[in-house]
Design an enzyme around this catalytic site. Structure first.
Site, mmCIF file in Angstrom:
data_model
loop_
_atom_site.group_PDB
_atom_site.id
_atom_site.type_symbol
_atom_site.label_atom_id
_atom_site.label_comp_id
_atom_site.label_asym_id
_atom_site.label_seq_id
_atom_site.Cartn_x
_atom_site.Cartn_y
_atom_site.Cartn_z
ATOM 1 N N HIS A 87 1.773 0.757 -13.017
ATOM 2 C CA HIS A 87 2.548 -0.447 -13.350
ATOM 3 C C HIS A 87 4.032 -0.085 -13.383
ATOM 4 O O HIS A 87 4.409 0.936 -13.966
ATOM 5 C CB HIS A 87 2.087 -0.990 -14.707
ATOM 6 C CG HIS A 87 2.771 -2.273 -15.053
ATOM 7 N ND1 HIS A 87 2.433 -3.477 -14.465
ATOM 8 C CD2 HIS A 87 3.806 -2.538 -15.877
ATOM 9 C CE1 HIS A 87 3.224 -4.416 -14.931
ATOM 10 N NE2 HIS A 87 4.066 -3.879 -15.792
ATOM 11 N N ASP A 113 -8.584 -0.891 -19.135
ATOM 12 C CA ASP A 113 -9.604 -1.507 -19.981
ATOM 13 C C ASP A 113 -9.673 -2.987 -19.605
ATOM 14 O O ASP A 113 -9.205 -3.388 -18.545
ATOM 15 C CB ASP A 113 -9.324 -1.247 -21.470
ATOM 16 C CG ASP A 113 -8.017 -1.859 -21.919
ATOM 17 O OD1 ASP A 113 -7.469 -2.714 -21.191
ATOM 18 O OD2 ASP A 113 -7.539 -1.497 -23.011
ATOM 19 N N GLU A 114 -10.256 -3.789 -20.520
ATOM 20 C CA GLU A 114 -10.494 -5.188 -20.141
ATOM 21 C C GLU A 114 -9.245 -6.055 -20.237
ATOM 22 O O GLU A 114 -9.277 -7.228 -19.889
ATOM 23 C CB GLU A 114 -11.590 -5.772 -21.032
ATOM 24 C CG GLU A 114 -12.936 -5.161 -20.730
ATOM 25 C CD GLU A 114 -13.896 -5.288 -21.890
ATOM 26 O OE1 GLU A 114 -13.817 -6.301 -22.604
ATOM 27 O OE2 GLU A 114 -14.707 -4.362 -22.079
ATOM 28 N N GLY A 162 0.777 -1.234 0.000
ATOM 29 C CA GLY A 162 0.000 0.000 0.000
ATOM 30 C C GLY A 162 0.809 1.285 0.000
ATOM 31 O O GLY A 162 0.296 2.342 0.386
ATOM 32 N N ASN A 206 1.786 3.045 -2.624
ATOM 33 C CA ASN A 206 1.186 4.007 -3.564
ATOM 34 C C ASN A 206 -0.067 4.633 -2.963
ATOM 35 O O ASN A 206 -0.299 5.839 -3.116
ATOM 36 C CB ASN A 206 0.869 3.327 -4.904
ATOM 37 C CG ASN A 206 2.077 3.287 -5.811
ATOM 38 O OD1 ASN A 206 2.490 4.312 -6.339
ATOM 39 N ND2 ASN A 206 2.675 2.110 -5.959
ATOM 40 N N ASN A 218 -4.598 2.595 -13.138
ATOM 41 C CA ASN A 218 -3.684 1.594 -12.586
ATOM 42 C C ASN A 218 -2.263 2.113 -12.708
ATOM 43 O O ASN A 218 -1.954 2.901 -13.603
ATOM 44 C CB ASN A 218 -3.804 0.281 -13.368
ATOM 45 C CG ASN A 218 -2.915 -0.810 -12.792
ATOM 46 O OD1 ASN A 218 -2.833 -0.972 -11.565
ATOM 47 N ND2 ASN A 218 -2.245 -1.556 -13.651
ATOM 48 N N LEU A 240 -9.585 -7.451 -13.578
ATOM 49 C CA LEU A 240 -10.973 -7.017 -13.429
ATOM 50 C C LEU A 240 -11.794 -7.459 -14.643
ATOM 51 O O LEU A 240 -11.290 -7.467 -15.769
ATOM 52 C CB LEU A 240 -11.019 -5.504 -13.268
ATOM 53 C CG LEU A 240 -10.413 -5.028 -11.940
ATOM 54 C CD1 LEU A 240 -10.120 -3.537 -11.982
ATOM 55 C CD2 LEU A 240 -11.317 -5.365 -10.764
HETATM 56 C C1 GRF Z 1 3.767 -1.241 -7.350
HETATM 57 O O1 GRF Z 1 5.041 -1.512 -7.841
HETATM 58 C C2 GRF Z 1 2.791 -1.018 -8.481
HETATM 59 O O2 GRF Z 1 3.373 -0.451 -9.597
HETATM 60 C C3 GRF Z 1 2.350 -2.437 -8.794
HETATM 61 O O3 GRF Z 1 2.269 -3.069 -7.548
HETATM 62 C C4 GRF Z 1 3.157 -2.446 -6.630
HETATM 63 C C5 GRF Z 1 2.333 -2.034 -5.453
HETATM 64 O O4 GRF Z 1 3.129 -1.484 -4.416
HETATM 65 N N1 GRF Z 1 1.099 -2.421 -9.513
HETATM 66 P P1 GRF Z 1 2.422 -0.765 -3.193
HETATM 67 O O5 GRF Z 1 1.456 -1.784 -2.598
HETATM 68 O O6 GRF Z 1 1.709 0.436 -3.709
HETATM 69 O O7 GRF Z 1 3.513 -0.426 -2.231
#
Ligand code: GRF
Length: 203
Positions: free
Chosen positions: A108, A140-141, A12, A14, A106, A92
């Site tokens: 990534h 998207d999907e 968590g 982010n 999202n 999803l």
């Molecule tokens: C991050 O590297 C994000 O890019 C990916 O999953 C990780 C999540 O990290 N989708 P956090 O839970 O936000 O610390």
């Protein structure tokens, strides 16, 4: 005030970065709900400790459609305007994506479309790229595939390990996710094909 719904499965960080920006008013929104599909997610504890509305909807053993309907119900009940996936480790369904058209983001840890899916940082190292980074995109999907809102490049150093590279990318993730949320909430963009194009704000 716009309302954010954050979906997570783990650490968590982010989510915390977003919550910090909300707290200081740099994201003009409130966090209406934080949902985890895993009861043990650290992000859920952090959300509780911050006094946010934190909900666990366990996904174990549940089929995708049934689970996603539960998610939709919770997010709609909280009148969420924008859904932010922050380390949410589930694909999803089309039903979910259609419930929030162009209102799901999202993050990534690669420069998409390179290295979608799991372990993107390891994929980048194994491939030998010299530059990788992170991407915030509309969902998207398909996996890690929707229109790109923001990207930041991160150089790969000769001495990098998966851990060191991931840590440097994560710092950038924390920055661009909030920026992307501001752009999308502001609405000053349009989507042309796959491109997210800025438009001047109306006076
Ligand atoms: C991050 O590297 C994000 O890019 C990916 O999953 C990780 C999540 O990290 N989708 P956090 O839970 O936000 O610390």
């Amino acid at each position: 005030m716009k309302r954010l719904g954050v979906l997570l499965s783990g650490r968590g960080s982010n989510f915390e970065a977003i919550a910090d920006q909300v707290a200081v008013g740099r994201i003009p929104a409130e966090i209406a709900v934080v949902i985890s599909n895993r009861p043990e997610a650290r992000g859920l504890e952090v959300a509780c400790a911050r006094g946010l509305n934190a909900v666990c909807i366990p996904s174990k053993g549940m089929d995708r459609e049934t689970y996603d309907r539960l998610l939709i119900r919770e997010l709609e009940a909280k009148q969420v305007d924008l859904v932010c996936l922050a380390g949410f480790m589930r694909l999803l369904s089309a039903t979910f994506v259609r419930a929030f058209p162009q209102r799901i983001l999202n993050i990534h840890p690669s420069l998409l479309p390179a290295f979608p899916g799991l372990d993107a940082q390891k994929q980048a190292l194994d491939h030998g790229v010299k530059i990788t980074g992170c991407t915030v995109h509309l969902v998207d999907e398909f996996l890690d595939a929707g229109p790109i809102v923001l990207q930041v490049a991160v150089p790969v150093l000769d001495e990098d390990t998966v851990e060191s590279l991931s840590a440097r990318i994560l710092t950038k993730e924390h920055f661009i996710y909030s920026e992307a949320i501001r752009i999308v909430l502001g609405g000053n963009f349009r989507i042309e094909g796959r491109r997210v194009v800025a438009v001047a704000p109306t006076a």
